[in-house]
Design a protein around this motif. Sequence first.
Motif, PDB file in Angstrom:
ATOM      1  N   THR A 295       0.813  -1.210   0.000  1.00 63.19           N
ATOM      2  CA  THR A 295       0.000   0.000   0.000  1.00 63.19           C
ATOM      3  C   THR A 295       0.851   1.267   0.000  1.00 63.19           C
ATOM      4  OG1 THR A 295      -0.190  -0.208   2.417  1.00 63.19           O
ATOM      5  CG2 THR A 295      -1.989  -1.072   1.080  1.00 63.19           C
TER       6      THR A 295
ATOM      7  N   ASN B  29      -8.982  -5.964   2.067  1.00 64.34           N
ATOM      8  CA  ASN B  29     -10.215  -5.544   1.410  1.00 64.34           C
ATOM      9  C   ASN B  29     -10.090  -4.082   0.994  1.00 64.34           C
ATOM     10  OD1 ASN B  29     -11.576  -8.067   2.116  1.00 64.34           O
ATOM     11  ND2 ASN B  29     -11.537  -7.263   4.214  1.00 64.34           N
TER      12      ASN B  29
ATOM     13  N   ALA C 219     -13.400   1.340  -3.371  1.00 63.45           N
ATOM     14  CA  ALA C 219     -13.155   2.503  -4.224  1.00 63.45           C
ATOM     15  C   ALA C 219     -14.351   3.445  -4.130  1.00 63.45           C
ATOM     16  CB  ALA C 219     -12.928   2.063  -5.663  1.00 63.45           C
TER      17      ALA C 219
ATOM     18  N   ASP D 247     -14.024   6.347  -9.308  1.00 62.87           N
ATOM     19  CA  ASP D 247     -13.433   5.525 -10.367  1.00 62.87           C
ATOM     20  C   ASP D 247     -11.916   5.693 -10.440  1.00 62.87           C
ATOM     21  OD1 ASP D 247     -15.856   4.466 -11.069  1.00 62.87           O
ATOM     22  OD2 ASP D 247     -16.216   5.882 -12.710  1.00 62.87           O
TER      23      ASP D 247
ATOM     24  N   LYS E 149      -9.726   3.186  -8.475  1.00 56.19           N
ATOM     25  CA  LYS E 149      -9.695   1.765  -8.811  1.00 56.19           C
ATOM     26  C   LYS E 149      -8.329   1.268  -9.291  1.00 56.19           C
ATOM     27  CE  LYS E 149     -14.646   1.434  -9.752  1.00 56.19           C
ATOM     28  NZ  LYS E 149     -15.702   1.173 -10.778  1.00 56.19           N
ATOM     29  N   PRO E 150      -7.643   1.963 -10.205  1.00 56.17           N
ATOM     30  CA  PRO E 150      -6.326   1.466 -10.645  1.00 56.17           C
ATOM     31  C   PRO E 150      -5.335   1.309  -9.496  1.00 56.17           C
ATOM     32  CG  PRO E 150      -7.124   3.152 -12.149  1.00 56.17           C
ATOM     33  CD  PRO E 150      -8.039   3.176 -10.966  1.00 56.17           C
TER      34      PRO E 150
ATOM     35  N   LEU F 208      -6.011   0.894  -6.275  1.00 53.84           N
ATOM     36  CA  LEU F 208      -6.431  -0.164  -5.358  1.00 53.84           C
ATOM     37  C   LEU F 208      -6.188  -1.542  -5.966  1.00 53.84           C
ATOM     38  CD1 LEU F 208      -9.728   1.395  -3.957  1.00 53.84           C
ATOM     39  CD2 LEU F 208      -7.481   1.295  -2.857  1.00 53.84           C
ATOM     40  N   ASN F 209      -6.400  -1.669  -7.269  1.00 51.65           N
ATOM     41  CA  ASN F 209      -6.105  -2.943  -7.936  1.00 51.65           C
ATOM     42  C   ASN F 209      -4.609  -3.243  -7.886  1.00 51.65           C
ATOM     43  OD1 ASN F 209      -8.780  -3.463  -8.607  1.00 51.65           O
ATOM     44  ND2 ASN F 209      -8.645  -2.413 -10.577  1.00 51.65           N
ATOM     45  N   LYS F 210      -3.803  -2.204  -8.058  1.00 55.17           N
ATOM     46  CA  LYS F 210      -2.357  -2.368  -7.975  1.00 55.17           C
ATOM     47  C   LYS F 210      -1.952  -2.825  -6.573  1.00 55.17           C
ATOM     48  CE  LYS F 210       2.020   0.152  -8.453  1.00 55.17           C
ATOM     49  NZ  LYS F 210       2.650   1.480  -8.760  1.00 55.17           N
TER      50      LYS F 210
ATOM     51  N   LYS G 218      -3.675  -4.617  -4.500  1.00 57.71           N
ATOM     52  CA  LYS G 218      -4.013  -6.037  -4.321  1.00 57.71           C
ATOM     53  C   LYS G 218      -2.990  -6.944  -5.004  1.00 57.71           C
ATOM     54  CE  LYS G 218      -8.321  -5.692  -5.776  1.00 57.71           C
ATOM     55  NZ  LYS G 218      -9.719  -6.096  -6.098  1.00 57.71           N
ATOM     56  N   VAL G 219      -2.556  -6.551  -6.198  1.00 60.36           N
ATOM     57  CA  VAL G 219      -1.563  -7.343  -6.925  1.00 60.36           C
ATOM     58  C   VAL G 219      -0.231  -7.352  -6.175  1.00 60.36           C
ATOM     59  CG1 VAL G 219      -0.201  -7.481  -9.036  1.00 60.36           C
ATOM     60  CG2 VAL G 219      -2.647  -6.988  -9.173  1.00 60.36           C
TER      61      VAL G 219
END
Length: 335
Positions: free
Chosen positions: A69, A132, A135, A138, A141-142, A144-146, A148-149
């Motif tokens: 994070t 968890n 978002a 919008d 989102k990129p 937060l997805n990053k 998680k990865v």
Amino acid sequence: MSTMIHDATKLYAVKGGNTDNILGNLVWFSVSDMEILRDDLVKLAMNVGLPEKYVPAPIRPSDAFRRATSEIGGVLKTGEEITEVLMVREVLSAEDRVVRHLIKEVRDKKNVQLNYEKIGEIEFERQWGTMNVIALTDEAKPALNKAKVLYGKYRDYFISDHVRRLIKTALGDCQAVGVRPAGAVYFTPATYEPTIKALNSLVKMLPSSAVEMHYLPVVNADDQKQMLEEKLRGHVLSQVSQIGSMLGGNAQVLSVKKTLKSLASEFAATLRDQNVVSKTTANNAIQQLQGLKQQVTEYESLLDSNLGEVRSTIDILRKQVRIMLDRVSLDNGVA
């Protein structure tokens, strides 16, 4: 490569030669980007005969979460008047969970203003090791997805830092002494050659050409021994300086490597003046000094040299730290 080492350290290495005429090995390595599962690294270590104790401990999910994070911030948009920046701010760190917010900072250059907007939430559940994300816009989102990865990657995979730590820990157990001012090249006594060979075999089996390790034997000669004694003394000075700094000494003063005697005097002054130090820190210092004494004793035999004054100085320092430890115990009301 051996020419480079000769120029850098004034030590010379040979290929082959009689084992009885070998002092030890020059070892150098480099580790770049790589990924490997810890279980796979353990298996590789066992295959080459390297004890599992050298493999770093499993990654804590909470550490992977914080690292992942922390890497998702950065500039969203930039223009002549306004710049938008993503930031991650921790708002809760409890026994059961950690909560971080994704904040958008808007910098208005024209009106010299800062505006803040929460655009996402990230929650880590300690018990399950799950992350968890929510978002709120919008544009969140990129990032937060990053996150998680990256969390999946840092939770499951060892990277270059872990492999570098493994090699350095093993070299430490091999009584390695740096022979270049900038590091990266070490000498290890011949008795530890099985470990050096195992390390070298492990590196060759890693799934990355970005990890290299090489070693060459050093011949037993008087000028080699003299140079190694000089490097050992420098190593002791450096270690004593670091231990003194750990106990609260002035790092700038302690890093001036005059003689071991003068450094020991500064070390003693540190202990006299320092009252705030934990028992754990003092005990760690005692253990490190004991290890340093054992290393000096081993090199004394290897080099056929009398390093009694170095061992005696280390013993004096250990006694001084013991006095500090006793003082800390009394101050804390411990009998």
